[in-house]
Design a protein around this motif. Structure first.
Motif, PDB file in Angstrom:
ATOM      1  N   THR A  30       0.848  -1.193   0.000  1.00  0.00           N
ATOM      2  CA  THR A  30       0.000   0.000   0.000  1.00  0.00           C
ATOM      3  C   THR A  30       0.887   1.248   0.000  1.00  0.00           C
ATOM      4  OG1 THR A  30      -0.085   0.121   2.409  1.00  0.00           O
ATOM      5  CG2 THR A  30      -1.840  -1.134   1.314  1.00  0.00           C
ATOM      6  N   TYR A  32       0.196   5.786   0.360  1.00  0.00           N
ATOM      7  CA  TYR A  32      -0.836   6.824   0.509  1.00  0.00           C
ATOM      8  C   TYR A  32      -0.294   8.229   0.268  1.00  0.00           C
ATOM      9  CZ  TYR A  32      -2.114   2.799   3.380  1.00  0.00           C
ATOM     10  OH  TYR A  32      -2.331   1.521   3.833  1.00  0.00           O
ATOM     11  N   LEU A  49      -0.923  -0.139  -4.034  1.00  0.00           N
ATOM     12  CA  LEU A  49      -2.355  -0.034  -3.761  1.00  0.00           C
ATOM     13  C   LEU A  49      -2.599   1.177  -2.875  1.00  0.00           C
ATOM     14  CD1 LEU A  49      -5.307  -1.122  -3.620  1.00  0.00           C
ATOM     15  CD2 LEU A  49      -4.584  -2.438  -1.615  1.00  0.00           C
ATOM     16  N   GLY A  51      -4.782   2.002  -0.755  1.00  0.00           N
ATOM     17  CA  GLY A  51      -5.855   1.273  -0.081  1.00  0.00           C
ATOM     18  C   GLY A  51      -6.697   2.201   0.776  1.00  0.00           C
ATOM     19  N   ASP A  52      -7.946   1.771   0.983  1.00  0.00           N
ATOM     20  CA  ASP A  52      -8.772   2.554   1.908  1.00  0.00           C
ATOM     21  C   ASP A  52      -8.328   2.290   3.349  1.00  0.00           C
ATOM     22  OD1 ASP A  52      -9.790   0.006   2.109  1.00  0.00           O
ATOM     23  OD2 ASP A  52     -11.854   0.551   1.608  1.00  0.00           O
ATOM     24  N   SER A  53      -7.290   1.457   3.527  1.00  0.00           N
ATOM     25  CA  SER A  53      -6.644   1.333   4.838  1.00  0.00           C
ATOM     26  C   SER A  53      -6.010   2.670   5.228  1.00  0.00           C
ATOM     27  CB  SER A  53      -5.582   0.223   4.820  1.00  0.00           C
ATOM     28  OG  SER A  53      -4.724   0.363   3.702  1.00  0.00           O
ATOM     29  N   ASP A  91      -8.413   1.960  -4.190  1.00  0.00           N
ATOM     30  CA  ASP A  91      -9.677   1.448  -3.647  1.00  0.00           C
ATOM     31  C   ASP A  91     -10.799   2.450  -3.890  1.00  0.00           C
ATOM     32  OD1 ASP A  91      -9.657  -1.097  -2.419  1.00  0.00           O
ATOM     33  OD2 ASP A  91      -8.498  -0.329  -0.723  1.00  0.00           O
ATOM     34  N   LYS A 121      -9.944  -0.823  -7.273  1.00  0.00           N
ATOM     35  CA  LYS A 121     -10.261  -2.064  -6.559  1.00  0.00           C
ATOM     36  C   LYS A 121     -11.599  -1.914  -5.869  1.00  0.00           C
ATOM     37  CE  LYS A 121      -7.926  -3.574  -2.679  1.00  0.00           C
ATOM     38  NZ  LYS A 121      -9.007  -3.631  -1.670  1.00  0.00           N
ATOM     39  N   HIS A 145     -11.699  -8.085  -4.754  1.00  0.00           N
ATOM     40  CA  HIS A 145     -11.208  -8.296  -3.380  1.00  0.00           C
ATOM     41  C   HIS A 145     -12.247  -9.175  -2.677  1.00  0.00           C
ATOM     42  CE1 HIS A 145      -9.398  -6.270   0.495  1.00  0.00           C
ATOM     43  NE2 HIS A 145      -9.773  -7.518   0.732  1.00  0.00           N
ATOM     44  N   VAL A 188      -7.673  -9.739  -5.091  1.00  0.00           N
ATOM     45  CA  VAL A 188      -7.014  -9.836  -3.782  1.00  0.00           C
ATOM     46  C   VAL A 188      -7.825 -10.811  -2.932  1.00  0.00           C
ATOM     47  CG1 VAL A 188      -6.552  -8.595  -1.622  1.00  0.00           C
ATOM     48  CG2 VAL A 188      -5.999  -7.519  -3.815  1.00  0.00           C
ATOM     49  N   GLU A 190      -8.132 -11.952   0.939  1.00  0.00           N
ATOM     50  CA  GLU A 190      -7.654 -11.544   2.264  1.00  0.00           C
ATOM     51  C   GLU A 190      -8.096 -12.529   3.339  1.00  0.00           C
ATOM     52  OE1 GLU A 190      -8.216  -7.410   3.190  1.00  0.00           O
ATOM     53  OE2 GLU A 190      -7.669  -7.683   5.304  1.00  0.00           O
ATOM     54  N   ILE A 211      -3.268 -11.709   0.977  1.00  0.00           N
ATOM     55  CA  ILE A 211      -2.835 -11.069   2.237  1.00  0.00           C
ATOM     56  C   ILE A 211      -3.413 -11.967   3.329  1.00  0.00           C
ATOM     57  CG2 ILE A 211      -4.706  -9.316   1.957  1.00  0.00           C
ATOM     58  CD1 ILE A 211      -2.958  -7.510   3.872  1.00  0.00           C
ATOM     59  N   VAL A 221       0.461  -9.007  -0.901  1.00  0.00           N
ATOM     60  CA  VAL A 221       0.326  -7.592  -0.573  1.00  0.00           C
ATOM     61  C   VAL A 221       0.334  -7.420   0.947  1.00  0.00           C
ATOM     62  CG1 VAL A 221      -2.226  -7.718  -0.781  1.00  0.00           C
ATOM     63  CG2 VAL A 221      -1.106  -5.488  -0.812  1.00  0.00           C
ATOM     64  N   VAL A 223       0.153  -4.069   4.079  1.00  0.00           N
ATOM     65  CA  VAL A 223       0.019  -2.642   4.372  1.00  0.00           C
ATOM     66  C   VAL A 223       1.416  -2.151   4.768  1.00  0.00           C
ATOM     67  CG1 VAL A 223      -0.965  -0.967   6.008  1.00  0.00           C
ATOM     68  CG2 VAL A 223      -2.410  -2.776   5.033  1.00  0.00           C
TER      69      VAL A 223
HETATM   70  O1  KIV Z   1      -6.984  -1.132   1.875  1.00  0.00           O
HETATM   71  C1  KIV Z   1      -6.071  -1.966   1.888  1.00  0.00           C
HETATM   72  O2  KIV Z   1      -4.959  -1.726   2.362  1.00  0.00           O
HETATM   73  C2  KIV Z   1      -6.348  -3.281   1.323  1.00  0.00           C
HETATM   74  C3  KIV Z   1      -5.287  -4.326   1.488  1.00  0.00           C
HETATM   75  C4  KIV Z   1      -5.340  -4.854   2.859  1.00  0.00           C
HETATM   76  C5  KIV Z   1      -5.397  -5.395   0.472  1.00  0.00           C
HETATM   77  O3  KIV Z   1      -7.372  -3.501   0.769  1.00  0.00           O
END
Ligand code: KIV
Length: 272
Positions: A30, A32, A49, A51-53, A91, A121, A145, A188, A190, A211, A221, A223
């Motif tokens: 990931t 950001y 990625l 990611g929305d994380s 995401d 994603k 996912h 993906v 998970e 993951i 993958v 984070v």
């Molecule tokens: O948002 C994210 O980081 C994810 C990963 C955990 C695959 O979707």
């Protein structure tokens, strides 16, 4: 020589497919923000990625649900500016594609146009397949996912391993085939049993990135804040820690504080 100084070509969905076919594993992390994305791209990561994380690690929310489409576009546009080689997937956040397929397409187009992303994603299988198909009609690459899908955390109730029971495992296999048929370039998986993930990777022809899904898939993958040890609170079994940046940063910041308090910083050479 770093990849920024060379003529290295961008990673594409075709290359990811070819990697699966020749058994070369795909690396994905990931990202950001600009500075971290630049380091990861320079190191040679295949896929980044957004990611929305980001909702958890950047904004401090408990779940991925609060992050907005505008916020995802902000993160994604910072990452895109840094990247010369990696394929960048973003995401689509909770609430921006589940309602109907027109909304899904609008959200995906905003991510592609405003952030300059290379693909999007989405989480889920049969429930969102119309949205997936609609996004694909616009020529936007889609990564599926399945398994533990954090946008559905309030339905699951826990972050425990998914698809341990036969019925859920069967649905996951059907969903993977549905996403493949629709035209997704990868999926993906998970936090599901390694054996099930391996079966999916063998039964679908598109790349499967895991993951917490064991070694028998086409790529892995994580984070980035977790694998670099910036976050310390989150330690699931599947996470391998490659550094303890939390300790490195704490040590550096403590040294800075001490130098400031002791009037050791700045010294003569560091002054004008
Ligand atoms: O948002 C994210 O980081 C994810 C990963 C955990 C695959 O979707």
């Amino acid at each position: 020589m770093s990849i920024h100084q060379s003529n290295i070509k961008r990673v594409t969905t075709h290359q990811l497919q070819a990697m699966k076919e020749r058994g070369e594993k795909i690396s994905m992390l990931t990202a950001y923000d600009y500075s971290m994305a630049r380091i990861l791209d320079n190191a040679g990561i295949d896929v980044l990625l957004v990611g929305d994380s980001a909702s958890n690690v950047m904004a401090g929310n408990e779940t991925t649900l609060p992050i907005t489409l505008d916020q995802m576009i902000y993160h994604a546009s910072s990452v895109i500016k840094a990247v010369k080689r990696a394929f960048v997937v973003v995401d689509i956040p909770f609430g921006s594609y589940q309602g109907n397929s027109s909304e899904a397409l609008r959200s995906a187009i905003r991510i592609m146009k405003e952030a300059g992303a290379h693909g999007v994603k989405v989480e889920g299988g049969s429930e969102i397949i119309e949205s997936v198909r609609r996004i694909l009609t616009a020529g936007i690459p889609v990564l599926g996912h399945l398994g533990l899908t954090p946008q559905s955390i309030y339905k699951f109730g826990t972050y425990t391993v998914r698809a341990k029971e036969e019925e859920e495992a069967q649905k996951l296999i059907e969903d993977a085939k549905l996403l493949e048929e629709a035209g997704c370039f990868g999926i993906v998986l998970e936090k599901i049993p390694a054996e099930l993930a391996g079966r999916v990777a063998r039964e679908v022809s598109i790349p499967i990135i895991g993951i917490g899904a064991g070694p028998e898939v086409d790529g892995q993958v994580l984070v980035v804040h977790d694998m670099l040890g910036i976050t310390h609170e989150f330690k699931p079994r599947f996470l391998r820690s490659y550094a303890d940046l939390n300790a490195v940063i704490t040590q550096a910041v403590s040294a800075f504080i001490e130098d400031v308090k002791n009037k050791d910083f700045p010294n003569e050479k560091e002054s004008y």
